[in-house]
Motif scaffolding. Structure first.
Motif, PDB file in Angstrom:
ATOM      1  N   PHE A 100      22.631 114.320  15.193  1.00 49.63           N
ATOM      2  CA  PHE A 100      21.363 115.161  15.675  1.00 49.63           C
ATOM      3  C   PHE A 100      20.093 114.823  15.801  1.00 49.63           C
ATOM      4  O   PHE A 100      20.179 113.232  16.030  1.00 49.63           O
ATOM      5  CB  PHE A 100      21.534 116.064  14.075  1.00 49.63           C
ATOM      6  N   SER A 101      19.189 115.288  16.599  1.00 51.64           N
ATOM      7  CA  SER A 101      17.987 114.526  17.530  1.00 51.64           C
ATOM      8  C   SER A 101      16.972 115.431  16.578  1.00 51.64           C
ATOM      9  O   SER A 101      16.500 116.624  16.833  1.00 51.64           O
ATOM     10  CB  SER A 101      18.749 114.409  18.818  1.00 51.64           C
ATOM     11  N   PRO A 102      15.384 115.194  17.262  1.00 51.76           N
ATOM     12  CA  PRO A 102      14.439 116.222  17.647  1.00 51.76           C
ATOM     13  C   PRO A 102      14.815 117.584  18.400  1.00 51.76           C
ATOM     14  O   PRO A 102      14.229 118.708  17.533  1.00 51.76           O
ATOM     15  CB  PRO A 102      13.348 115.519  17.892  1.00 51.76           C
ATOM     16  N   THR A 103      16.034 117.266  19.027  1.00 51.22           N
ATOM     17  CA  THR A 103      16.044 118.693  20.177  1.00 51.22           C
ATOM     18  C   THR A 103      17.234 118.819  19.939  1.00 51.22           C
ATOM     19  O   THR A 103      17.895 120.473  20.535  1.00 51.22           O
ATOM     20  CB  THR A 103      15.522 118.425  21.831  1.00 51.22           C
ATOM     21  N   LYS A 104      18.089 119.005  18.895  1.00 48.59           N
ATOM     22  CA  LYS A 104      19.708 118.910  18.841  1.00 48.59           C
ATOM     23  C   LYS A 104      19.780 119.666  17.301  1.00 48.59           C
ATOM     24  O   LYS A 104      19.706 118.454  16.423  1.00 48.59           O
ATOM     25  CB  LYS A 104      21.063 117.926  18.870  1.00 48.59           C
ATOM     26  N   ARG A 105      20.128 120.446  16.813  1.00 46.24           N
ATOM     27  CA  ARG A 105      20.088 120.649  15.461  1.00 46.24           C
ATOM     28  C   ARG A 105      21.356 120.945  15.059  1.00 46.24           C
ATOM     29  O   ARG A 105      21.476 121.086  13.809  1.00 46.24           O
ATOM     30  CB  ARG A 105      18.896 121.985  15.044  1.00 46.24           C
ATOM     31  N   LEU A 106      21.909 122.091  15.909  1.00 50.04           N
ATOM     32  CA  LEU A 106      23.090 121.966  15.733  1.00 50.04           C
ATOM     33  C   LEU A 106      24.482 120.914  15.877  1.00 50.04           C
ATOM     34  O   LEU A 106      24.090 120.189  17.072  1.00 50.04           O
ATOM     35  CB  LEU A 106      24.271 122.452  16.796  1.00 50.04           C
ATOM     36  N   GLY A 107      25.048 120.201  14.659  1.00 47.60           N
ATOM     37  CA  GLY A 107      25.332 118.854  14.710  1.00 47.60           C
ATOM     38  C   GLY A 107      26.733 118.959  15.699  1.00 47.60           C
ATOM     39  O   GLY A 107      26.954 117.220  16.012  1.00 47.60           O
ATOM     40  N   SER A 108      27.485 119.564  16.122  1.00 41.62           N
ATOM     41  CA  SER A 108      28.938 119.333  17.515  1.00 41.62           C
ATOM     42  C   SER A 108      29.208 121.349  17.856  1.00 41.62           C
ATOM     43  O   SER A 108      28.866 122.165  16.733  1.00 41.62           O
ATOM     44  CB  SER A 108      29.994 118.772  16.500  1.00 41.62           C
ATOM     45  N   ASN A 109      29.496 120.812  18.848  1.00 40.72           N
ATOM     46  CA  ASN A 109      29.506 122.253  19.543  1.00 40.72           C
ATOM     47  C   ASN A 109      31.050 122.452  19.606  1.00 40.72           C
ATOM     48  O   ASN A 109      31.558 122.955  20.328  1.00 40.72           O
ATOM     49  CB  ASN A 109      28.734 122.305  20.455  1.00 40.72           C
ATOM     50  N   ALA A 110      31.476 121.614  18.964  1.00 44.97           N
ATOM     51  CA  ALA A 110      32.904 121.018  18.811  1.00 44.97           C
ATOM     52  C   ALA A 110      33.743 122.804  18.010  1.00 44.97           C
ATOM     53  O   ALA A 110      33.571 121.948  17.032  1.00 44.97           O
ATOM     54  CB  ALA A 110      33.805 119.505  18.638  1.00 44.97           C
ATOM     55  N   THR A 111      34.985 122.895  18.819  1.00 51.97           N
ATOM     56  CA  THR A 111      35.946 123.483  17.471  1.00 51.97           C
ATOM     57  C   THR A 111      37.571 123.889  18.656  1.00 51.97           C
ATOM     58  O   THR A 111      37.629 122.913  19.132  1.00 51.97           O
ATOM     59  CB  THR A 111      35.269 125.300  17.670  1.00 51.97           C
ATOM     60  N   ARG A 112      38.197 124.052  17.142  1.00 54.96           N
ATOM     61  CA  ARG A 112      39.793 123.881  17.234  1.00 54.96           C
ATOM     62  C   ARG A 112      40.259 125.492  16.741  1.00 54.96           C
ATOM     63  O   ARG A 112      39.208 125.556  15.793  1.00 54.96           O
ATOM     64  CB  ARG A 112      40.462 122.458  16.140  1.00 54.96           C
ATOM     65  N   LEU A 113      42.175 125.475  17.057  1.00 56.64           N
ATOM     66  CA  LEU A 113      42.086 126.566  16.334  1.00 56.64           C
ATOM     67  C   LEU A 113      43.125 126.293  15.420  1.00 56.64           C
ATOM     68  O   LEU A 113      43.542 125.721  15.709  1.00 56.64           O
ATOM     69  CB  LEU A 113      42.746 127.113  17.288  1.00 56.64           C
ATOM     70  N   SER A 114      42.993 127.227  14.589  1.00 59.03           N
ATOM     71  CA  SER A 114      44.119 127.422  13.493  1.00 59.03           C
ATOM     72  C   SER A 114      44.713 128.899  13.849  1.00 59.03           C
ATOM     73  O   SER A 114      44.280 129.605  13.635  1.00 59.03           O
ATOM     74  CB  SER A 114      43.595 127.118  11.980  1.00 59.03           C
ATOM     75  N   GLN A 115      45.922 128.564  13.223  1.00 63.93           N
ATOM     76  CA  GLN A 115      46.967 129.980  12.725  1.00 63.93           C
ATOM     77  C   GLN A 115      47.650 129.988  11.795  1.00 63.93           C
ATOM     78  O   GLN A 115      47.923 128.980  11.204  1.00 63.93           O
ATOM     79  CB  GLN A 115      48.376 129.623  14.136  1.00 63.93           C
ATOM     80  N   LEU A 116      47.503 131.493  10.967  1.00 59.72           N
ATOM     81  CA  LEU A 116      47.938 132.085   9.121  1.00 59.72           C
ATOM     82  C   LEU A 116      49.874 131.784  10.282  1.00 59.72           C
ATOM     83  O   LEU A 116      49.836 132.945  10.616  1.00 59.72           O
ATOM     84  CB  LEU A 116      47.861 132.623   9.534  1.00 59.72           C
ATOM     85  N   GLN A 117      50.366 130.938   8.889  1.00 60.94           N
ATOM     86  CA  GLN A 117      51.989 130.999   9.647  1.00 60.94           C
ATOM     87  C   GLN A 117      52.238 130.805   8.502  1.00 60.94           C
ATOM     88  O   GLN A 117      52.349 129.788   7.093  1.00 60.94           O
ATOM     89  CB  GLN A 117      51.907 129.267  10.393  1.00 60.94           C
ATOM     90  N   ASP A 118      52.975 131.950   7.339  1.00 61.95           N
ATOM     91  CA  ASP A 118      53.372 131.677   6.160  1.00 61.95           C
ATOM     92  C   ASP A 118      52.175 131.923   5.631  1.00 61.95           C
ATOM     93  O   ASP A 118      52.718 131.213   4.162  1.00 61.95           O
ATOM     94  CB  ASP A 118      54.378 130.416   5.952  1.00 61.95           C
ATOM     95  N   ALA A 119      51.240 132.552   5.637  1.00 65.38           N
ATOM     96  CA  ALA A 119      50.361 132.308   4.470  1.00 65.38           C
ATOM     97  C   ALA A 119      49.180 131.117   4.204  1.00 65.38           C
ATOM     98  O   ALA A 119      48.716 131.008   3.517  1.00 65.38           O
ATOM     99  CB  ALA A 119      50.789 133.029   3.465  1.00 65.38           C
ATOM    100  N   ARG A 120      49.310 130.942   4.967  1.00 67.24           N
ATOM    101  CA  ARG A 120      48.920 128.774   5.498  1.00 67.24           C
ATOM    102  C   ARG A 120      48.164 128.842   6.959  1.00 67.24           C
ATOM    103  O   ARG A 120      48.730 128.877   7.935  1.00 67.24           O
ATOM    104  CB  ARG A 120      49.682 127.772   4.839  1.00 67.24           C
ATOM    105  N   TRP A 121      47.102 128.751   6.436  1.00 69.27           N
ATOM    106  CA  TRP A 121      46.476 128.240   8.297  1.00 69.27           C
ATOM    107  C   TRP A 121      46.969 126.934   8.411  1.00 69.27           C
ATOM    108  O   TRP A 121      46.822 125.340   8.108  1.00 69.27           O
ATOM    109  CB  TRP A 121      44.695 127.458   7.528  1.00 69.27           C
ATOM    110  N   LYS A 122      47.510 126.474   9.789  1.00 67.92           N
ATOM    111  CA  LYS A 122      48.121 125.454  10.441  1.00 67.92           C
ATOM    112  C   LYS A 122      47.218 125.110  11.580  1.00 67.92           C
ATOM    113  O   LYS A 122      47.126 126.133  12.438  1.00 67.92           O
ATOM    114  CB  LYS A 122      49.484 125.483  10.739  1.00 67.92           C
TER     115      LYS A 122
END
Length: 131
Positions: A100-122
């Motif tokens: 974070f900084s005085p001009t960066k309020r979103l901690g991260s712009n990174a994301t990843r994918l999960s998929q439902l497989q047999d009723a569980r997120w993987k």
């Protein structure tokens, strides 16, 4: 969307939801997770609250942990100074580092994918940055 990353999707939609993808930042805390730290945390949570934890349990835990790091000698000025320079390392749930900084309020712009497989997120991808 990360809004779909919830245990409610397979509880409400059943087997038809297998194959659904969702973006996410922290791993769902299953009590039989192969990751020992997540499994330990999830079982302690279940023992304390008498229900399985969800991703929302993790969000609450992470938010309170971050607040406690920012609030040791709490005043308005000390809180702002801490939040403007805070770095939160990745945690046991697999979150990306947050900065974070005085001009960066979103901690991260990174994301990843999960998929439902047999009723569980993987988790099915590494982190990618969204610009």
């Amino acid at each position: 969307s990360s809004a779909a990353y919830t245990d409610l999707i397979h509880k409400l939609g059943g087997k038809a939801m297998d194959g659904l993808y969702a973006t996410m930042t922290v791993q769902n805390p299953y009590t039989d997770e192969t990751s020992q730290p997540i499994r330990f945390w999830a079982n302690k949570y279940k023992t304390k609250f008498n229900e399985d934890p969800t991703v929302f349990s993790v969000y609450g835990y992470d938010l309170i942990d971050a607040f406690l790091q920012a609030a040791p000698n709490l005043s308005t000025d000390s809180f702002i100074k801490t939040m403007d320079t805070m770095k939160i390392p990745p945690d046991i749930f697999g979150s990306a580092e947050l900065t974070f900084s005085p001009t960066k309020r979103l901690g991260s712009n990174a994301t990843r994918l999960s998929q439902l497989q047999d009723a569980r997120w993987k988790v099915v991808s590494e982190y990618m940055s969204i610009k």
